[in-house]
Design an enzyme around this catalytic site. Structure first.
Site, short mmCIF file in Angstrom:
data_model
loop_
_atom_site.label_atom_id
_atom_site.label_comp_id
_atom_site.label_asym_id
_atom_site.label_seq_id
_atom_site.Cartn_x
_atom_site.Cartn_y
_atom_site.Cartn_z
N THR A 287 27.86 41.11 41.04
CA THR A 287 27.97 42.32 40.22
C THR A 287 26.92 42.27 39.11
O THR A 287 26.39 41.21 38.78
CB THR A 287 29.35 42.44 39.56
N ASP A 288 26.67 43.42 38.51
CA ASP A 288 25.95 43.43 37.24
C ASP A 288 26.94 43.00 36.16
O ASP A 288 28.15 42.88 36.39
CB ASP A 288 25.38 44.82 36.96
N ALA A 289 26.43 42.77 34.97
CA ALA A 289 27.24 42.17 33.90
C ALA A 289 28.48 43.00 33.59
O ALA A 289 28.36 44.19 33.28
CB ALA A 289 26.40 41.98 32.65
N THR A 290 29.62 42.39 33.68
CA THR A 290 30.95 42.94 33.35
C THR A 290 31.31 44.18 34.17
O THR A 290 32.19 44.94 33.79
CB THR A 290 31.09 43.26 31.84
N ALA A 291 30.66 44.37 35.33
CA ALA A 291 30.91 45.58 36.11
C ALA A 291 32.33 45.64 36.65
O ALA A 291 32.90 46.73 36.81
CB ALA A 291 29.90 45.67 37.27
#
Length: 760
Positions: A287-291
């Site tokens: 995932t992208d950050a905190t997605a």
């Protein structure tokens, strides 16, 4: 006898290369499957889930790595990889924790946003794409991999291959612009440069991002929704992702936006049906950050357990920063909301990546202190960055051949970006080691040029705006009044023969979380430029920017405009090279510059309407147009000037008809009619005149960057096959339909010759 011996040697060579390659690859896969399978048989469910956790290291004090909070989690087998950590010694120490203090000694992945270089910083990706030089772009990625791998990094969150039609979106700076064909070529070059075959300790794993469609965020606002038809996805946006995967990229990062109403991080159609089942992707998805945590805001679940299970079921393998997998998947498994096969699949993908990188054989493969000192920021690397920077600059205007400048007289360098060394490298830069423009010009101008400097103004009158837009790249703010600074600038201008105005955006004004609703020159900078224009002195606007800007006034009133984007650690010297004529500008735009922001989103390869305007027309009532501005772009896709001139001959087609299994040749001769050697980028566009669905007015389908000495001519040939004519129809079938096609060849998307042929 000699002929038989020769044939035997050739046949043996053919067999060894054609058959031994697949056999070797098969054995390698068998070895990997056996190794990973054996390892997983020893792992607990908690340890498998731990591999799915990509964590930030937080604040780790050098020398205290073993006692840090992240080290405690590593010891428990709760971390599969660490992101955004720089420092070879710290990385080595944390790898030691994983190898010596966790139960199964599974090494960690170390990932970093090596977007356009490590210590040696190359131009931002949008600028690199304007070089249209795939060899140079691949070399830039190779140098980035060499330097990053010498400093503990084995995984880069690059390339970003999102197609973007809207310069309001700040992350256009990280991609290759608006065209999928060019974007696919750039994506391929970057992946090949980063990865090679993992046999060397200079190879790092690429991560294709953001999957998918992130560049189409509505209103150009970062993290916003995306809504489009599947035919548009496949025809206008997906090609660069697929090209990067075909080049062998080992990982994929999800995007923040929705697709068909479902965020990509929870989108099973995207991550499983398309990516794995249709495109046969074998790597891992992060995932992208905190997605995952953000799925709650999207309304996909009410708590972390729900959305974490949703992401795993969709096809996510690794959770970046949300801690959702490591904290909730065990409970979801016990409650029957996920099954262990899904955890096993995700864990296997992560372990296979570590195996391919060679980390099980040598966990310290990327922690060679000698390489760190020897391979980082070398003169050879910096020379490559300097050359690519000169190729990326786009000469937008050069009235009366004001450029190149002569090495004599007095030059006034004025503007808030003239003496801003940390601004030169641009967004997502690991290092902040550039020279300022003033320093670069003093070094390249020679002893017969006197250089004067005045700041002229701050970046903007709005102090709060500057604080927001320069986070991470703070730009000095002068406490003098704007009147005082303007007065000083005009005094300096009065003592000069020529003015270089260093204006535009700061490095922090493009990139992530840097969307803009107004793309004109910032308030006080516009006032400064207008005042300088009234002096009557010749002005060269050296434009810093990470996106297409609105430059209508500038085009009408400033005699020379050189777009230098953010050119990396060697930008200042490269700008001097071009301004003084040591390098001939050759860059061409990969994103159209609008007349005003109301024309956005825009792409040159748009579909037609039922009421189109003829080229160059404005205004005809009841046609597709605006009341206040023409449809034309200020500077079109593919546009860029040179210090020399090029003449194109009449185009020739080898045949008026193309068979489905055949090819035809489109040829044109280009002559350098000027007095300087230079590089020209010859572009070929195609149009499918009649189709089963509406087709674009033109599409880039070929380009060649060529060098021509003064007076030299070269014939340029483009081979056209039915593959170039294929598109996805309304059933998402990739087909080429018989009928009439137009081929267009020229220096940009608006200046070309055309002929027609038929696909039979």
């Amino acid at each position: 006898m000699k002929i038989k011996k020769y044939l035997f040697i050739v046949l043996s060579f053919w067999i060894s290369n054609i058959w031994a390659g697949p056999i070797k690859a098969t054995k390698s896969k068998q070895s990997m499957d056996e190794f990973v399978g054996n390892l997983m048989s020893k792992m607990t469910v908690d340890e498998k889930i731990g591999q799915l956790n990509l964590s930030g290291a937080g604040y780790v004090v050098a020398g205290q790595e073993m006692n840090s909070d992240i080290a405690k989690s590593i010891c428990k087998g709760q971390v599969g990889g660490i992101l955004s950590l720089k420092g070879l010694n710290t990385i080595r120490e944390l790898q030691t924790v994983a190898v010596k203090k966790s139960r199964l000694s599974i090494p960690l992945l170390f990932g970093l946003d090596v977007i356009h270089g490590y210590e040696t910083t190359f131009p931002i990706p949008l600028a690199m794409s304007c070089s249209w030089d795939m060899d140079a772009i691949e070399k830039a990625a190779r140098i980035a991999a060499i330097e990053a791998s010498a400093n503990g990094i084995c995984w880069t969150f690059s390339p970003m291959v999102d197609i973007c039609h809207d310069g309001r979106w700040g992350r256009i700076a990280e991609g290759a612009g608006e065209d999928p064909f060019l974007g696919a070529a750039v994506a391929t070059a970057l992946v090949k440069g980063y990865q090679e075959d993992f046999s060397s300790n200079t190879d790092i794993m690429a991560c294709v991002k953001h999957f998918a469609l992130y560049g189409a965020a509505e209103a150009g606002r970062d993290y916003n929704l995306v809504d489009m038809s599947k035919t548009r996805m496949f025809n206008e946006y997906f090609l660069p992702y697929k090209a990067a995967l075909d080049a062998g990229a080992g990982s994929v990062m999800t995007s923040f936006n929705t697709i068909n109403g479902i965020p990509s991080t929870a989108n099973k159609w995207l991550l499983t049906d398309l990516l794995r089942n249709q495109w046969n992707f074998k790597g891992f998805v992060v995932t992208d950050a905190t997605a995952i945590a953000e799925l709650i805001n999207h309304g996909m679940g009410s708590n972390m357990q729900e959305v974490s299970a949703l992401a795993l079921n969709a096809g996510v393998d690794m959770d970046m920063g949300s801690q959702g997998f490591v904290n909730t998947l065990k409970q979801s498994l016990n409650e029957g909301k996920i099954n262990e096969d899904e955890i096993n699949n995700a864990c296997r993908h992560i372990l296979e990546a570590k195996y391919k990188l060679g980390l099980f054989g040598n966990p310290y493969k990327y922690c060679d202190v000698n390489r760190s000192m020897k391979d980082t920021g070398t003169q050879e690397h910096r020379a490559s960055a300097r050359k690519l920077a000169t190729e990326s600059f786009v000469l937008l205007k050069n009235e009366n051949n004001l450029l190149p400048l002569q090495r004599k007289g007095t030059i006034a360098v004025i503007g808030p970006l003239a003496d801003a060394s940390n601004n030169m490298v641009g967004t997502w830069s690991v290092a902040k080691n550039g020279k300022s423009l003033i320093e670069g010009l003093k070094q390249t101008a020679g002893n017969d040029v006197k250089i004067l400097y005045a700041r002229g103004c701050n970046l903007t009158n709005d102090e709060k705006f500057q604080e927001r837009e320069t986070i991470g790249s703070p730009l000095y703010r002068d406490n003098r009044s704007k009147e005082e600074m303007l007065k000083e600038a005009l005094e300096v201008a009065g003592k000069s023969d020529i003015i270089i105005a260093a204006l535009g955006e700061s490095a922090g004004m493009s990139g992530e979380s840097s969307s803009r609703s107004d793309l004109r020159m910032l308030d006080v900078q516009q006032e400064l430029l207008e005042a300088l224009s009234k002096t009557g002195k010749p002005i060269v606007l050296v434009l810093f920017n990470g996106r297409p800007l609105v430059l209508k006034w500038e085009k009408e009133n400033i005699p020379a405009i050189l777009d230098v984007w953010f050119g990396g650690s060697e930008a200042a010297l490269a700008i001097g090279d071009v301004l003084f004529g040591d390098a001939n500008p050759s860059g061409k735009l990969t994103a159209s510059f609008p007349q005003n922001v109301g024309q956005l989103p825009y792409s040159y390869n748009h579909l037609n309407t039922g009421r189109p305007l003829e080229k160059g027309q404005w205004f005809r009532k009841f046609h597709s147009e605006y009341l206040d501005v023409s449809n034309d772009m200020l500077f079109p896709f593919g546009f860029g000037l040179s210090y020399t001139s090029y003449q194109y001959s009449d185009m020739r087609l080898s045949s008026p008809a193309l068979n489905a299994d055949g090819s035809i040749m489109a040829s044109i001769t280009v002559t350098n009619t000027g007095k300087r050697d230079g590089d020209e980028i010859v572009q070929m566009y195609l149009q499918d005149v009649v189709g089963s669905i509406s087709r674009p007015v033109k599409e880039l389908k070929g380009f060649k960057r060529i060098h021509l000495n003064a007076g030299e001519s070269k014939q340029i040939n483009f081979t056209i096959t039915s593959d170039l004519l294929k598109f996805y129809n309304d059933k998402l079938q990739l087909i080429a339909e018989p009928g009439e096609f137009r081929v267009m060849i020229g220096p940009d998307s608006e200046d070309y010759q055309s002929q027609s042929f038929k696909l039979e």
